[in-house]
Design a protein around this motif. Structure first.
Motif, short mmCIF file in Angstrom:
data_model
loop_
_atom_site.label_atom_id
_atom_site.label_comp_id
_atom_site.label_asym_id
_atom_site.label_seq_id
_atom_site.Cartn_x
_atom_site.Cartn_y
_atom_site.Cartn_z
N THR A 207 89.33 -57.38 95.97
CA THR A 207 90.03 -58.19 97.01
C THR A 207 89.46 -57.52 98.40
O THR A 207 88.74 -58.31 99.37
N PRO A 208 89.42 -56.24 98.67
CA PRO A 208 88.90 -55.58 99.71
C PRO A 208 87.31 -55.78 100.15
O PRO A 208 86.93 -56.21 101.04
N TRP A 212 85.45 -58.31 102.95
CA TRP A 212 84.57 -57.49 103.55
C TRP A 212 83.25 -58.26 103.65
O TRP A 212 82.69 -58.47 104.63
N GLN A 266 99.46 -57.32 96.50
CA GLN A 266 98.30 -57.01 95.99
C GLN A 266 97.89 -58.04 94.90
O GLN A 266 96.79 -58.60 94.89
N ARG A 269 97.26 -61.34 97.02
CA ARG A 269 96.19 -61.30 97.61
C ARG A 269 94.87 -61.41 96.59
O ARG A 269 94.00 -62.30 96.99
#
Length: 606
Positions: A207-208, A212, A266, A269
């Protein structure tokens, strides 16, 4: 001796010019670091390369007799500390001025039009100076003056841009846009491969990493739109809301229960990111867009390289060798006459390479929009989310407006009417005993009624200005311009009457924008009103100091909330130093009934 001095200066300028490629390398490294999240290097790198350009302007003034002024916009002012001791940038507060100063200087360095011209000059100038010693041998000091004018055209101050640019400048810029889209697509490809590796191997970090990586794709969307005019919207679904606990206070995800909301957030997402089709379309596009961009850019580069190689062979390489030269597939050349005969073909190749660059750049952006643009599903999801937000904003705005009207009626008109009723009672008591005093009270009542009527008209005008009902939006905007302390010019035309609610919304939006311009030190403002494709557009441009941010003031946020009720939008462009350009766009219908014969298409007030 003059020729020898000019030749020595030409050789020195040629040697100095090759240092520009070192500057280009530094800027490219800083840009690559920016793409991976290290944002602190690009701004200082651009400012550092300006020292070399300043030296080039000084040498051109001394050796070429061509004065070159610096082309850069004024530096941003120092951040101002607020009364609470913090520094504000938009809706973010900082304890120290360093971060605000750094962000302002980065914007100043990158958004200056001279920055793009300077980068192009750094690339082309070494190639130009290769022929400078030969040109000085043939033309003497006049060739140096020509080089000075070339340098001034690229890195000198320029007058305001004209609507029509030179053909060569426009197509060279389009060639740069082609190469820029290709470079950004290659960067996106590299980061997409990295994201797929993370998704396959380390799923909790997916996810991050994907979020990004979306910043790289957003950069490609934004720059493709800025360069070619092909807008590419964001296709991603709205983020999920916070999880709702069960009656027992636990959070459920499938068959698993959690006491804290961290893991449910979490999971939500991750499903939002990996379940969004736009994520996978980004991955597919990252593989296809570089291939298409390369296929559209290579023929242009090949033609330009072929033509440039021919010119260099005929006029740069040939004078230094004794044997005949040849550039494929033409015959060998050993004389100036033969070189002059083959030069038109090289120029034709250069023209053929540059001619389609603008069209090809748009095709690259359109292909990118196919894979990176929004689909109907994402548009519908965004529209539903926007309608939810605007519904809340409209409800809050209407409640506040009703409270304002109630307060104005209670504190203003109502109190005057109560006082008038009391005076009428006094008149009844005095009419028989003291007629003179009754007459004085009656005169005061007449004045009070006139004041109450004026106040009531002002209140009604704040709800719906009468000039809108009588003359329409265009003349109402002209009335605002006449009342404004600024030198205002109103242009444009409307084919009929706009819907009344939209007219009122636009009227108050323009009124707020004029008030902001006057409050922040503008001296002149232009207002352009137009209607096309079932959309009303009003552009308000002022010459103020710039730096306006919607999140910083309640006035601009109020305009956004008011426009949200009509699915409209406010686009603000306000670089530090100005000018400020606010664009109001509202979809609406128009009544084709003829306007008043007094309506004109342009007005100006002083």
């Amino acid at each position: 001796m003059t020729y020898l001095r000019a030749l020595g200066r030409a050789c020195a300028l040629a040697a100095f010019a090759f240092l520009s490629w070192f500057d280009v390398l530094v800027e490219l490294i800083a840009f690559a670091l920016l793409c991976v999240g290290l944002v602190f290097f690009l701004g200082p790198a651009v400012e550092w390369t300006r020292h070399r350009s300043a030296t080039a302007r000084t040498l051109a003034a001394r050796w070429c007799d061509v004065e070159i002024a610096a082309p850069y916009q004024p530096e941003p002012p120092e951040p101002a500390r607020e009364r609470d001791g913090w520094y504000r940038d938009g809706n973010t507060l900082y304890k120290r001025a360093f971060w605000v100063r750094w962000q302002h200087r980065l914007t100043w360095a990158l958004e200056d039009p001279a920055a793009g011209r300077e980068f192009t000059w750094q690339l082309l100038n070494p190639l130009c100076t290769l022929a400078l010693p030969v040109a000085v041998l043939l033309g003497g000091p006049a060739a140096l003056r020509g080089y000075g004018r070339w340098t001034r055209w690229w890195i000198g101050a320029r007058p305001p841009a004209k609507p029509h640019r030179a053909w060569l400048h426009q197509h060279l810029e389009s060639l740069g846009h082609q190469c820029g889209i290709l470079a950004l697509s290659l960067v996106q490809l590299v980061f997409s491969v990295w994201q797929l590796i993370v998704i396959a191997g380390v799923l909790p970090l997916a996810t991050p990493v994907v979020l990004w990586g979306r910043t790289i794709t957003d950069t490609l969307r934004r720059e493709a739109g800025n360069w070619t005019g092909v807008r590419i919207g964001k296709p991603y679904l709205p983020p999920p809301g916070l999880p709702v606990p069960r009656p027992d206070g636990l959070y459920q995800v499938g068959k698993q229960l959690y006491e804290e909301p961290f893991w449910p957030v979490q999971h939500a997402r991750r499903r939002w990111v990996l379940g969004d089709r736009a994520t996978w379309r980004d991955f597919i596009g990252s593989g296809l867009i570089p291939l298409v961009s390369l296929a559209l850019t290579l023929p242009v580069v090949a033609l330009l390289g072929w033509g440039a190689f021919g010119l260099l062979t005929l006029w740069v390489w040939r004078p230094f060798v004794t044997s005949p030269v040849r550039w494929f597939p033409l015959p060998e050349v050993s004389t100036h006459l033969g070189a002059a005969a083959q030069t038109p073909l090289a120029l034709v190749l250069l023209a053929l390479g540059l001619a389609p660059t603008t069209w090809l750049a748009r095709q690259q952006a359109r292909f990118a929009r196919v894979w990176l643009g929004p689909t109907e599903a994402s548009r519908l999801a965004h529209r539903v989310e926007r309608l939810k937000q605007t519904r809340t904003d409209v409800t809050v705005t209407q409640a506040a407006e009703l409270r304002r009207i109630e307060r104005d009626l209670h504190d203003g008109i109502q109190s005057r009417l109560v006082a008038m009723g009391m005076k009428l009672g006094a008149v009844e008591a005095l009419v028989d005993t003291d007629p003179a005093a009754a007459k004085r009270l009656a005169a005061e009542l007449r004045a009070s009624s006139s004041e109450a009527l004026t106040e009531l008209r002002v209140l009604i005008r704040g709800i719906h200005p009468p000039v809108l009902s009588e003359r329409g939006l265009l003349d109402a905007v002209r009335a605002l311009a006449l009342d404004s302390p600024l030198k205002a010019q109103v242009t444009g035309s409307l084919p009929g009457r706009i819907e009344e609610p939209v007219e009122a919304c636009t009227y108050f939006a323009v009124s707020e924008l004029l008030g902001n311009a006057a409050k922040h030190g503008a001296g002149r403002v232009t207002i352009d009103v137009g209607f096309a494709d079932d959309e009303l557009t009003v552009v308000v441009t002022d010459d103020g100091p710039g730096g306006a941010v919607p999140a910083r003031g309640s006035g601009l946020r109020g305009i956004e909330r008011r426009l949200g009720g009509f699915d409209g939008r406010l686009t603000l462009t306000s670089p530090i130093g100005g000018p400020t350009r606010a664009t109001v766009e509202i979809p609406c219908q128009i009544d084709p009934a003829p306007l008043s014969p007094k309506t004109s298409t342009s007005s100006e007030t002083a």
